[in-house]
Structures are given as C-alpha cells and as structure tokens.
Design a protein around this motif. Sequence first.
Motif, PDB file in Angstrom:
ATOM      1  N   THR A 150       7.439   9.450   0.012  1.00  0.00           N
ATOM      2  CA  THR A 150       8.258   8.075  -0.305  1.00  0.00           C
ATOM      3  C   THR A 150       7.978   7.731  -1.658  1.00  0.00           C
ATOM      4  O   THR A 150       6.817   7.594  -2.259  1.00  0.00           O
ATOM      5  CB  THR A 150       7.822   7.029   0.530  1.00  0.00           C
ATOM      6  OG1 THR A 150       7.945   7.358   1.809  1.00  0.00           O
ATOM      7  CG2 THR A 150       8.506   5.560   0.336  1.00  0.00           C
ATOM      8  N   ALA A 166       3.068  -1.360  -7.763  1.00  0.00           N
ATOM      9  CA  ALA A 166       2.870  -0.596  -6.837  1.00  0.00           C
ATOM     10  C   ALA A 166       2.124   0.632  -7.288  1.00  0.00           C
ATOM     11  O   ALA A 166       1.427   1.249  -6.509  1.00  0.00           O
ATOM     12  CB  ALA A 166       4.127   0.308  -6.327  1.00  0.00           C
ATOM     13  N   ARG A 217      11.106   2.929  -2.862  1.00  0.00           N
ATOM     14  CA  ARG A 217      10.686   3.111  -1.445  1.00  0.00           C
ATOM     15  C   ARG A 217      11.700   3.920  -0.601  1.00  0.00           C
ATOM     16  O   ARG A 217      11.847   3.689   0.582  1.00  0.00           O
ATOM     17  CB  ARG A 217      10.451   1.732  -0.719  1.00  0.00           C
ATOM     18  CG  ARG A 217       9.726   0.874  -1.548  1.00  0.00           C
ATOM     19  CD  ARG A 217       8.425   1.350  -1.437  1.00  0.00           C
ATOM     20  NE  ARG A 217       7.870   1.329  -0.106  1.00  0.00           N
ATOM     21  CZ  ARG A 217       6.659   1.779   0.380  1.00  0.00           C
ATOM     22  NH1 ARG A 217       6.209   2.402  -0.546  1.00  0.00           N
ATOM     23  NH2 ARG A 217       6.404   1.956   1.707  1.00  0.00           N
ATOM     24  N   ILE A 230       7.422   5.319  -4.673  1.00  0.00           N
ATOM     25  CA  ILE A 230       6.885   4.141  -4.792  1.00  0.00           C
ATOM     26  C   ILE A 230       7.488   3.143  -5.693  1.00  0.00           C
ATOM     27  O   ILE A 230       7.177   1.891  -5.523  1.00  0.00           O
ATOM     28  CB  ILE A 230       5.208   4.176  -5.692  1.00  0.00           C
ATOM     29  CG1 ILE A 230       5.337   4.668  -6.897  1.00  0.00           C
ATOM     30  CG2 ILE A 230       4.391   4.999  -4.858  1.00  0.00           C
ATOM     31  CD1 ILE A 230       4.077   4.463  -7.618  1.00  0.00           C
TER      32      ILE A 230
END
Length: 110
Positions: free
Chosen positions: A11, A64, A16, A13
């Motif tokens: 995934t 993130a 997403r 960051i």
Amino acid sequence: MATTSHVPVRTCIGCRIRAQRAQLLRLVNDDGRLAVDARAVAPGRGAWIHPDPTCLELAERRRALGRALRVSGPLDAAPVREWFDSFRGRPPAHADRSRSGAGKTDCEGG
C-alpha cells in the motif's frame, strides 16, 4: 485448475492505493535520514510509495512517513525529491526486472 503465481502487493503511504510491489518505491530510515531503497533490499523497516511527487506530498501532509517508519521526529523528504528529479522521464531501475540477474540476491546466486 490453473495456478497463478503470487504477486506481492503493498500500500502506498501517500495515496493509500494498493499496488504491485514492482510499481512502488521503498523508503527506509537510514540513521535518522529518509533514504530511497530502489532495489528494495535494505535491512529494516520500510515504507512503500508510488514514484510520484504527488504521493510524496500526500504522505508529508498526512505525516505518514514518520508513522510508517516508526520514527518519532519529522523526516526530511529532500533525498526522495532529489531521487524523483534524477529519474524524471525514466522508469525506476527496480521496475525493469527483465534484465538477466535482476531481482536476485546473494543467497540466490546473483
């Protein structure tokens, strides 16, 4: 029954969105500095991101990078931006696995 080979999925960051590992770029914490792990072989915890400045901006805005790499302080994304600039217009080296020996590690005889 036909069998299909397993394709690793990670995934991003930033956005997403899940994508194949070969389509994403791995980022690592290198002694307190954010570093690009283009071959995806560096030891330790890594974070995956699309090789796109937009995803990097989203990851920074959402904070993130630090969370994904489990770092308490802020991380400077300048090395990643420099990497994007140096490869602008060319696909990342890790995306082309068709060359002989690409993707092999020392324990696999490569």
